[in-house]
Motif scaffolding. Structure first.
Motif, PDB file in Angstrom:
ATOM      1  N   GLY A  31       1.229  -1.251   0.465  1.00  0.00           N
ATOM      2  CA  GLY A  31      -0.165   0.032  -0.347  1.00  0.00           C
ATOM      3  C   GLY A  31       0.516   0.749   0.635  1.00  0.00           C
ATOM      4  N   GLN A  32       0.325   2.699  -0.039  1.00  0.00           N
ATOM      5  CA  GLN A  32       1.033   3.662   0.123  1.00  0.00           C
ATOM      6  C   GLN A  32       1.887   3.641   1.480  1.00  0.00           C
ATOM      7  N   GLU A  33       0.791   3.689   2.670  1.00  0.00           N
ATOM      8  CA  GLU A  33       2.274   3.656   3.861  1.00  0.00           C
ATOM      9  C   GLU A  33       3.415   2.737   3.461  1.00  0.00           C
ATOM     10  N   GLU A  34       3.201   1.901   2.628  1.00  0.00           N
ATOM     11  CA  GLU A  34       4.936   1.169   2.869  1.00  0.00           C
ATOM     12  C   GLU A  34       6.035   1.974   1.366  1.00  0.00           C
ATOM     13  N   LEU A  35       4.806   2.322   0.408  1.00  0.00           N
ATOM     14  CA  LEU A  35       5.278   3.388  -0.837  1.00  0.00           C
ATOM     15  C   LEU A  35       6.848   4.560  -0.145  1.00  0.00           C
ATOM     16  N   LYS A  36       5.935   5.032   0.537  1.00  0.00           N
ATOM     17  CA  LYS A  36       6.978   6.643   0.732  1.00  0.00           C
ATOM     18  C   LYS A  36       8.099   6.106   1.023  1.00  0.00           C
ATOM     19  N   PRO A  37       8.743   5.444   2.482  1.00  0.00           N
ATOM     20  CA  PRO A  37       9.098   5.447   3.385  1.00  0.00           C
ATOM     21  C   PRO A  37      10.713   4.356   2.500  1.00  0.00           C
ATOM     22  N   LEU A  38       9.945   3.725   1.253  1.00  0.00           N
ATOM     23  CA  LEU A  38      10.693   3.270  -0.119  1.00  0.00           C
ATOM     24  C   LEU A  38      11.027   4.299  -0.964  1.00  0.00           C
ATOM     25  N   VAL A  39      10.598   4.782  -0.828  1.00  0.00           N
ATOM     26  CA  VAL A  39      11.297   5.956  -2.279  1.00  0.00           C
ATOM     27  C   VAL A  39      11.830   7.107  -1.850  1.00  0.00           C
ATOM     28  N   ASP A  40      11.312   7.045  -0.950  1.00  0.00           N
ATOM     29  CA  ASP A  40      12.729   8.196   0.597  1.00  0.00           C
ATOM     30  C   ASP A  40      13.791   7.473   0.612  1.00  0.00           C
ATOM     31  N   ASP A  41      13.757   6.209   0.886  1.00  0.00           N
ATOM     32  CA  ASP A  41      15.336   5.423   0.781  1.00  0.00           C
ATOM     33  C   ASP A  41      15.502   5.041  -0.387  1.00  0.00           C
ATOM     34  N   ILE A  42      15.168   5.187  -1.452  1.00  0.00           N
ATOM     35  CA  ILE A  42      15.861   5.113  -3.152  1.00  0.00           C
ATOM     36  C   ILE A  42      16.436   6.215  -3.369  1.00  0.00           C
ATOM     37  N   ALA A  43      16.005   7.487  -3.008  1.00  0.00           N
ATOM     38  CA  ALA A  43      16.494   8.583  -3.602  1.00  0.00           C
ATOM     39  C   ALA A  43      17.365   9.269  -2.842  1.00  0.00           C
ATOM     40  N   GLN A  44      17.837   8.714  -1.842  1.00  0.00           N
ATOM     41  CA  GLN A  44      18.583   9.415  -0.747  1.00  0.00           C
ATOM     42  C   GLN A  44      19.318   8.833  -1.001  1.00  0.00           C
ATOM     43  N   LYS A  45      19.440   6.747  -1.736  1.00  0.00           N
ATOM     44  CA  LYS A  45      20.710   5.854  -1.837  1.00  0.00           C
ATOM     45  C   LYS A  45      21.252   6.714  -2.712  1.00  0.00           C
ATOM     46  N   VAL A  46      20.447   7.098  -4.028  1.00  0.00           N
ATOM     47  CA  VAL A  46      21.092   7.338  -5.763  1.00  0.00           C
ATOM     48  C   VAL A  46      21.459   8.590  -5.488  1.00  0.00           C
ATOM     49  N   ASN A  47      21.657   8.900  -4.332  1.00  0.00           N
ATOM     50  CA  ASN A  47      20.813  10.981  -4.603  1.00  0.00           C
ATOM     51  C   ASN A  47      20.597  11.088  -5.451  1.00  0.00           C
ATOM     52  N   ALA A  48      19.317  11.122  -5.521  1.00  0.00           N
ATOM     53  CA  ALA A  48      17.852  11.049  -6.697  1.00  0.00           C
ATOM     54  C   ALA A  48      17.012  12.658  -5.798  1.00  0.00           C
ATOM     55  N   THR A  49      16.142  13.249  -7.013  1.00  0.00           N
ATOM     56  CA  THR A  49      15.779  14.060  -6.169  1.00  0.00           C
ATOM     57  C   THR A  49      13.844  13.741  -7.128  1.00  0.00           C
ATOM     58  N   LEU A  50      13.336  13.067  -5.950  1.00  0.00           N
ATOM     59  CA  LEU A  50      11.990  12.721  -6.299  1.00  0.00           C
ATOM     60  C   LEU A  50      10.958  13.541  -6.855  1.00  0.00           C
ATOM     61  N   VAL A  51      10.117  13.452  -8.070  1.00  0.00           N
ATOM     62  CA  VAL A  51       9.826  14.330  -9.179  1.00  0.00           C
ATOM     63  C   VAL A  51       8.374  14.814  -8.800  1.00  0.00           C
ATOM     64  N   GLN A  52       7.979  13.129  -8.573  1.00  0.00           N
ATOM     65  CA  GLN A  52       6.322  12.538  -8.425  1.00  0.00           C
ATOM     66  C   GLN A  52       6.447  11.259  -8.154  1.00  0.00           C
ATOM     67  N   VAL A  53       5.269  10.565  -7.548  1.00  0.00           N
ATOM     68  CA  VAL A  53       4.464   9.903  -7.289  1.00  0.00           C
ATOM     69  C   VAL A  53       3.539   9.737  -7.437  1.00  0.00           C
ATOM     70  N   LEU A  54       2.935   8.280  -8.751  1.00  0.00           N
ATOM     71  CA  LEU A  54       1.295   8.531  -9.106  1.00  0.00           C
ATOM     72  C   LEU A  54       1.054   6.501  -8.811  1.00  0.00           C
ATOM     73  N   GLY A  55       0.535   6.444  -8.326  1.00  0.00           N
ATOM     74  CA  GLY A  55       0.210   5.193  -8.104  1.00  0.00           C
ATOM     75  C   GLY A  55       1.538   4.222  -7.421  1.00  0.00           C
ATOM     76  N   HIS A  56       1.907   3.243  -8.172  1.00  0.00           N
ATOM     77  CA  HIS A  56       3.485   2.862  -8.063  1.00  0.00           C
ATOM     78  C   HIS A  56       4.177   2.872  -8.803  1.00  0.00           C
ATOM     79  N   SER A  57       4.111   4.116  -9.076  1.00  0.00           N
ATOM     80  CA  SER A  57       5.064   4.791 -10.508  1.00  0.00           C
ATOM     81  C   SER A  57       6.022   6.182  -9.878  1.00  0.00           C
ATOM     82  N   VAL A  58       7.009   6.099  -9.952  1.00  0.00           N
ATOM     83  CA  VAL A  58       7.990   6.907  -9.463  1.00  0.00           C
ATOM     84  C   VAL A  58       8.814   7.370 -10.410  1.00  0.00           C
ATOM     85  N   THR A  59       8.920   8.429 -10.493  1.00  0.00           N
ATOM     86  CA  THR A  59       9.976   9.754 -11.590  1.00  0.00           C
ATOM     87  C   THR A  59      11.127   9.656 -10.280  1.00  0.00           C
ATOM     88  N   LEU A  60      12.304   9.443 -11.059  1.00  0.00           N
ATOM     89  CA  LEU A  60      13.730  10.402 -10.119  1.00  0.00           C
ATOM     90  C   LEU A  60      14.058  11.277 -11.136  1.00  0.00           C
TER      91      LEU A  60
END
Length: 96
Positions: free
Chosen positions: A55-84
């Motif tokens: 669900g979405q409550e699992e998605l947000k921490p995972l996305v933040d973790d990925i963005a931090q580890k690859v030093n990228a900026t989160l542009v948007q989250v739409l459903g389960h698609s994430v743009t970095l």
């Protein structure tokens, strides 16, 4: 890198027609997935990834973790698609 609203809107427009290039499965992120995201960001600067999770409550921490580890900026989250976005050494995308 912090993006202002105008820059995010511009990147969302560019990402609209992109297909996800990396899929994160139920096993979460591992070194192989992070390496693939790194490689793809270096080549394209702007990417979409697809994350499978409960669900979405699992998605947000995972996305933040990925963005931090690859030093990228989160542009948007739409459903389960994430743009970095991560600017390359020789930028291909000129932000407004």
């Amino acid at each position: 890198m912090e993006l202002n609203n105008k820059q995010k809107k511009y990147l969302k427009g560019l990402a609209h027609n992109l297909n996800p290039v990396v899929m994160v499965g139920n096993n979460g992120i591992n070194d192989g997935v992070l390496k693939e995201i790194e490689t793809t960001l270096e080549a394209h600067e702007l990417i979409k990834i697809r994350i499978r999770c409960e669900g979405q409550e699992e998605l947000k921490p995972l996305v933040d973790d990925i963005a931090q580890k690859v030093n990228a900026t989160l542009v948007q989250v739409l459903g389960h698609s994430v743009t970095l976005y991560r600017q390359g050494k020789e930028p291909k995308i000129n932000l407004p």
